[in-house]
Design a protein around this motif. Structure first.
Motif, PDB file in Angstrom:
ATOM      1  N   PRO A  56       1.014  -0.713   0.149  1.00  0.00           N
ATOM      2  CA  PRO A  56       0.129  -0.146  -0.012  1.00  0.00           C
ATOM      3  C   PRO A  56       0.257   1.187  -0.158  1.00  0.00           C
ATOM      4  O   PRO A  56       1.704   1.377   0.332  1.00  0.00           O
ATOM      5  N   GLY A  59       0.454   7.895   1.922  1.00  0.00           N
ATOM      6  CA  GLY A  59      -0.023   9.750   1.309  1.00  0.00           C
ATOM      7  C   GLY A  59       0.315   9.081  -0.245  1.00  0.00           C
ATOM      8  O   GLY A  59      -1.749   8.924  -1.111  1.00  0.00           O
ATOM      9  N   CYS A  60       1.159  10.050  -0.693  1.00  0.00           N
ATOM     10  CA  CYS A  60       0.932   9.975  -2.125  1.00  0.00           C
ATOM     11  C   CYS A  60       2.183  10.339  -2.916  1.00  0.00           C
ATOM     12  O   CYS A  60       3.922  10.020  -2.195  1.00  0.00           O
ATOM     13  N   PHE A  62       4.495  10.707  -6.602  1.00  0.00           N
ATOM     14  CA  PHE A  62       4.803  11.751  -7.326  1.00  0.00           C
ATOM     15  C   PHE A  62       5.587  11.039  -8.156  1.00  0.00           C
ATOM     16  O   PHE A  62       7.113  10.710  -7.783  1.00  0.00           O
ATOM     17  N   PHE A  63       5.482  11.337  -9.501  1.00  0.00           N
ATOM     18  CA  PHE A  63       6.471  11.049 -10.583  1.00  0.00           C
ATOM     19  C   PHE A  63       6.167  11.551 -11.675  1.00  0.00           C
ATOM     20  O   PHE A  63       5.112  12.759 -11.834  1.00  0.00           O
ATOM     21  N   TYR A  94      -3.561  16.372  -2.365  1.00  0.00           N
ATOM     22  CA  TYR A  94      -3.653  15.779  -3.904  1.00  0.00           C
ATOM     23  C   TYR A  94      -4.169  16.340  -5.081  1.00  0.00           C
ATOM     24  O   TYR A  94      -3.050  16.414  -6.159  1.00  0.00           O
TER      25      TYR A  94
ATOM     26  N   LEU B 339       7.111   1.821   8.517  1.00  0.00           N
ATOM     27  CA  LEU B 339       6.125   2.763   8.241  1.00  0.00           C
ATOM     28  C   LEU B 339       6.804   2.594   6.239  1.00  0.00           C
ATOM     29  O   LEU B 339       6.189   1.896   5.456  1.00  0.00           O
ATOM     30  N   ALA B 342       7.985  -0.426   4.639  1.00  0.00           N
ATOM     31  CA  ALA B 342       6.432  -1.496   4.872  1.00  0.00           C
ATOM     32  C   ALA B 342       5.428  -0.813   3.201  1.00  0.00           C
ATOM     33  O   ALA B 342       4.596  -1.435   3.190  1.00  0.00           O
ATOM     34  N   THR B 343       6.064   0.376   2.831  1.00  0.00           N
ATOM     35  CA  THR B 343       5.668   1.337   1.796  1.00  0.00           C
ATOM     36  C   THR B 343       5.809  -0.077   0.468  1.00  0.00           C
ATOM     37  O   THR B 343       7.279   0.400   0.206  1.00  0.00           O
ATOM     38  N   SER B 344       4.741   0.142  -0.536  1.00  0.00           N
ATOM     39  CA  SER B 344       5.743   0.367  -2.132  1.00  0.00           C
ATOM     40  C   SER B 344       6.951   1.236  -2.277  1.00  0.00           C
ATOM     41  O   SER B 344       5.979   2.538  -2.584  1.00  0.00           O
ATOM     42  N   ALA B 345       7.868   1.030  -2.667  1.00  0.00           N
ATOM     43  CA  ALA B 345       9.325   1.554  -3.223  1.00  0.00           C
ATOM     44  C   ALA B 345       9.355   1.791  -4.388  1.00  0.00           C
ATOM     45  O   ALA B 345      10.057   0.299  -5.102  1.00  0.00           O
ATOM     46  N   PHE B 346       9.557   2.671  -5.950  1.00  0.00           N
ATOM     47  CA  PHE B 346      10.267   2.603  -6.473  1.00  0.00           C
ATOM     48  C   PHE B 346      11.018   4.554  -7.131  1.00  0.00           C
ATOM     49  O   PHE B 346      11.077   4.821  -6.092  1.00  0.00           O
ATOM     50  N   GLN B 347      12.384   3.825  -7.410  1.00  0.00           N
ATOM     51  CA  GLN B 347      13.509   4.599  -7.915  1.00  0.00           C
ATOM     52  C   GLN B 347      12.430   6.620  -8.011  1.00  0.00           C
ATOM     53  O   GLN B 347      13.068   7.461  -6.901  1.00  0.00           O
ATOM     54  N   THR B 348      11.522   6.242  -8.941  1.00  0.00           N
ATOM     55  CA  THR B 348      11.784   7.408  -9.199  1.00  0.00           C
ATOM     56  C   THR B 348      10.486   8.215  -7.956  1.00  0.00           C
ATOM     57  O   THR B 348      10.471   9.330  -8.728  1.00  0.00           O
ATOM     58  N   GLY B 349      10.392   7.343  -7.912  1.00  0.00           N
ATOM     59  CA  GLY B 349       8.926   8.201  -6.896  1.00  0.00           C
ATOM     60  C   GLY B 349       9.092   9.417  -6.286  1.00  0.00           C
ATOM     61  O   GLY B 349      10.042   8.581  -4.803  1.00  0.00           O
ATOM     62  N   GLU B 350       8.130  10.229  -5.608  1.00  0.00           N
ATOM     63  CA  GLU B 350       8.922  10.991  -4.701  1.00  0.00           C
ATOM     64  C   GLU B 350       7.246  10.641  -3.623  1.00  0.00           C
ATOM     65  O   GLU B 350       6.235  10.814  -3.408  1.00  0.00           O
ATOM     66  N   ILE B 351       7.879  10.587  -2.354  1.00  0.00           N
ATOM     67  CA  ILE B 351       6.376  10.348  -1.246  1.00  0.00           C
ATOM     68  C   ILE B 351       6.151  11.194  -0.396  1.00  0.00           C
ATOM     69  O   ILE B 351       7.294  11.746  -0.455  1.00  0.00           O
ATOM     70  N   TRP B 352       5.159  11.639  -0.940  1.00  0.00           N
ATOM     71  CA  TRP B 352       4.557  12.986   0.068  1.00  0.00           C
ATOM     72  C   TRP B 352       3.396  12.771   1.140  1.00  0.00           C
ATOM     73  O   TRP B 352       2.703  11.953   0.600  1.00  0.00           O
ATOM     74  N   THR B 353       3.920  12.243   1.583  1.00  0.00           N
ATOM     75  CA  THR B 353       2.977  11.668   3.271  1.00  0.00           C
ATOM     76  C   THR B 353       2.202  12.992   4.153  1.00  0.00           C
ATOM     77  O   THR B 353       3.122  12.857   5.067  1.00  0.00           O
ATOM     78  N   ILE B 370       9.525  11.803   0.959  1.00  0.00           N
ATOM     79  CA  ILE B 370      10.743  10.056   0.885  1.00  0.00           C
ATOM     80  C   ILE B 370      10.742  10.183  -0.214  1.00  0.00           C
ATOM     81  O   ILE B 370      10.538  10.006  -1.083  1.00  0.00           O
ATOM     82  N   LYS B 399      16.393  18.148  -4.659  1.00  0.00           N
ATOM     83  CA  LYS B 399      17.254  17.791  -6.281  1.00  0.00           C
ATOM     84  C   LYS B 399      19.098  17.953  -5.990  1.00  0.00           C
ATOM     85  O   LYS B 399      19.723  17.557  -6.779  1.00  0.00           O
TER      86      LYS B 399
END
Lengths: 220, 576
Positions: A56, A59-60, A62-63, A94, B339, B342-353, B370, B399
């Protein structure tokens, strides 16, 4: 609207290096829908051209993704939101200022379509109809044997709401690129229409201006 | 209800090597039922202080052997049964609640063998049959329920199926509450049941491990804090004020995995037990450069910048005004990392939560940015801001950091360090030493920094999950003895079935060591000396000695280096 320009300007300042400098249009796309319908998988398939079982989202995510169309190169800022209910209170964060929304549902789960409808009504509160492009996306086409939502049902609903409808499979890569390409085309089309509209506005005769001009004339 | 049987720990594991001198604790212990806890602790403390003073630091190694041996004999272990009966006296449950205990005691007490057999669990715990024997046989169950008795979370099996069990738990809690008391624990033959009530939530642990009640309580608080980190305390309170029988699972769906992961980590990662952060061993210049890179890439409302690699802290930077009144708590960092893990991660994504740091402020959200900096998703940057609108500016900070790391080739330096396992215990050069956990306590007052610890990779006999569990059970046991509220100890020399362990706490450090079973006491002390010397030599690499801040002083890097040379004396090795 002021908010939207704010977001876009900021975005352009941190443009991704992979995007050519010529990409003049930046569009914010938000993925919405209940949890585990495949929002992250759709984004992952589109951006990474791959599929993985994902956990899961918090939050969100971003790409950035650049799309080259015949007419122009545009940049999509994809906001992949968490479907979990606990994040609903922050979701406006968002989707605010979005140019497009993908309402994702799972074709094997009827209630996920209902949830997408709820999202739609929320978007309707936030946006005017011509402010945002909405596509209803039925995901998990690879599980069509377990289908609970018929194509017709979803299509009809989309028609009544004047939104687009598509079915995809992030797992077996069906219609995913097409989905985002359709979206990109629509966004560009909408943008051009808007530009033309403003152009049209400018080329119209402004009566007030002429009156003042005439008034000047009379004075002489 | 008094504890029925204090037969824990089972099997000869806790047997003592030999019994020469009567340990001083034992002399005191008869009084312990009469005198208050505090007095006892004071008495013990005095005793230890005294001996520490004599020795001029517990391990002034030059003539250390004798001293250590003295301490060893002082802290000689005594019968474990006795000890447990002591700790059981904290159980303040009421006698007439006995009738409730029956349905709660899990199973007819499955034997140890059965439990071990049940170790390889099915992939999805949610689908487990809650009536099956294998379900009952789990080492540790954790349940979360609302005050109305509504199930919220169960570690194994579907909460829905457990609603009647949870109902009984709630009945127990409220029955005792009606007598103006609160239930804390129930001891059965082979289980400890620990209850924690936090606001509108009730957390219950049913454990057959060697962990103490105190440790289990701590774990439940971690679970509670993890829930808070996602929802905030204020909102949970508000929700239940409005609707007493609200189903909190609605808000927690998808988060079970986070709690599952937490509970697995708590059992296998000493960071939770010690309340300390594990640092990535790194050459100090590289760590300093990375720190100053983080220091430069800031934006208004950014409070913490944290760089981690494989859940090990590389460096952290905090806003200067924040450090004055508060600091990043290890618990908050652990929960945050759990946390993220336990979250899906891939490099290009930026997480804002949004995320709440419960120990920092349980009622408010931070906004966490993140992002992973490498393709394998091992190096992770976390930026915590108080401004929910600051995504783009925080993303811009990333960046800049990324750019800096690329031009200086830091990322390569980092990931080359990551390819090899953390470090091998063999580096100490003591063959009989199998594993250790070391937490320095000599933190200079003017640097309110994160508590840290170091520990080598688990090797040798501790490769399988069950062996790892066994070792951590032993560590937990030693920790509980050391930190017992009734009779805290300074030193334990413990001969277990397959290894010998030694735990030692001084004012400068807390140390747990595991030796091969055939080590002699003198040999163990020799190794200890060697180990402490090695840690002293490596401490700049193993720990963040002086964390950087967002500083207003012109040259923070130089400043901290200057202090390092002065402050480098580790205290416990001052005599060397």
């Amino acid at each position: 609207m002021a908010q939207r320009t704010g977001w876009t300007e900021q975005a352009s300042s941190c443009r991704d290096a992979s995007c050519p400098k010529g990409s003049s249009h930046i569009f914010k796309v938000v993925l919405l829908g209940s949890s585990s319908v495949g929002k992250t998988s759709l984004a992952y398939r589109y951006v990474k051209k791959d599929f993985q079982d994902s956990l899961p989202t918090v939050g969100c995510s971003f790409f950035n993704q650049c799309v080259t169309l015949d007419a122009a190169t545009i940049k999509l800022e994809i906001w992949d939101t968490a479907g979990q209910e606990k994040y609903h209170s922050v979701c406006h964060l968002y989707y605010r200022g979005a140019n497009a929304a993908l309402l994702v549902y799972d074709i094997t789960k009827k209630e996920s379509l209902e949830k997408a409808k709820v999202w739609l009504s929320e978007l309707e509160k936030e946006f005017l109809q011509d402010e945002i492009i909405i596509i209803l996306v039925g995901n998990k086409l690879d599980l069509s044997e377990e289908r609970e939502v018929t194509v017709q049902e979803a299509k009809e609903f989309a028609k009544t709401k004047c939104i687009l409808h598509m079915e995809t499979s992030a797992k077996s890569d069906v219609q995913v690129t097409e989905l985002f390409m359709t979206l990109a085309c629509e966004l560009l089309k909408r943008k051009e229409e808007q530009l033309q509209a403003t152009h049209w506005k400018k080329s119209r005769i402004n009566l007030q201006e002429t009156t003042s001009h005439r008034a000047k004339c009379c004075q002489i | 209800m008094e504890a029925e049987d204090l037969g824990l720990p089972p099997k000869g594991g806790m047997d003592l090597p030999e019994d020469g001198v009567d340990p001083p604790e034992q002399k005191i212990s008869p009084g312990c039922t009469e005198t208050g806890e505090d007095e006892l602790i004071v008495a013990l403390d005095k005793q230890v202080e005294l001996s520490a003073a004599q020795n001029n630091g517990p391990l002034s190694v030059a003539d250390g052997k004798v001293d250590v041996q003295e301490e060893l004999s002082e802290a000689r272990e005594e019968s474990s049964e006795k000890d447990l009966s002591d700790s059981a006296s904290t159980d303040n449950t009421l006698e007439d609640s006995c009738e409730f205990s029956r349905p709660l005691v899990m199973g007819g007490g499955p034997s140890e063998e059965e439990e071990v057999a049940a170790q390889p669990r099915p992939a999805t715990h949610r689908d487990e049959d809650v009536t099956a024997e294998s379900w009952r046989a789990h080492r540790k169950h954790v349940f979360v329920l609302s005050e109305a008795g509504k199930p919220i979370y169960s570690r194994y099996g579907n909460e829905e199926a457990l609603s009647s069990t949870m109902g009984v738990m709630m009945a127990l809690v409220s029955f005792i509450q009606s007598g103006d008391n609160s239930i804390r624990s129930i001891y059965s033959d082979d289980r400890k049941l620990v209850f924690v009530q936090q606001g509108p939530l009730v957390l219950v642990s049913v454990s057959s491990t060697l962990q103490s009640e105190q440790q289990l309580r701590q774990e439940l608080l971690y679970v509670y804090d993890q829930i808070i980190s996602m929802l905030t305390q204020a909102s949970i309170t508000r929700i239940f004020e409005r609707k007493k029988n609200y189903d909190l699972r609605r808000l927690l769906t998808g988060s079970e995995k986070i709690l599952d992961r937490l509970l697995n980590l708590v059992e296998s990662d000493p960071c939770f037990l010690l309340g300390a952060v594990r640092c990535l061993p790194l050459q100090p210049p590289l760590r300093d450069s990375l720190g100053s890179l983080l220091q430069k890439a800031i934006t208004p409302n950014l409070v913490f910048s944290i760089l981690v690699a494989r859940s090990q802290l590389v460096t952290t930077v905090q806003e200067k005004t924040v450090i004055d009144d508060c600091r990043l708590e290890p618990t908050d960092l652990h929960l945050l990392l759990n946390l993220i893990g336990a979250t899906s991660a891939f490099q290009t994504g930026e997480i804002w939560t949004p995320i709440c740091l419960p120990r920092f402020n349980p009622d408010c959200y931070f906004y966490a940015y993140i992002s992973y900096l490498d393709a394998d998703c091992t190096v992770c940057l976390i930026l915590l801001s108080t401004d929910k609108e600051s995504f783009y500016s925080v993303s811009d900070c990333k960046k800049r950091i990324e750019e800096g790391m690329r031009t200086q080739n830091y990322l390569q330096a980092l990931s080359s360090g990551l390819k090899s396992p953390s470090y091998s215990v063999g580096m100490v050069g003591a063959p009989d030493l199998r594993h250790f956990i070391y937490k320095p306590l000599d933190i200079p007052d003017n640097y309110r920094q994160l508590p840290q610890f170091t520990s080598p990779e688990l090797e040798g006999p501790y490769c399988s999950e069950s062996e790892r569990h066994r070792l951590f059970d032993l560590y937990h046991y030693l920790h509980s003895r050391i930190h017992s509220t009734l009779r805290p100890l300074r030193l334990i020399y413990h001969v277990a079935e397959k290894e010998t362990l030694l735990a030692w706490v001084t004012s400068k450090f807390e140390l747990y060591t595991c030796f091969s079973p055939l080590v002699t006491k003198a040999g163990a002390i020799n190794i200890l000396t060697k180990l402490l010397r090695w840690i002293k030599k490596e401490e700049d690499r193993l720990f963040i000695r002086y964390p950087p801040k967002y500083s207003t002083t012109p040259n923070p890097g130089k400043g901290s280096k200057g202090v390092r040379t002065d402050g480098a004396e580790n205290g416990f090795f001052g005599g060397l």
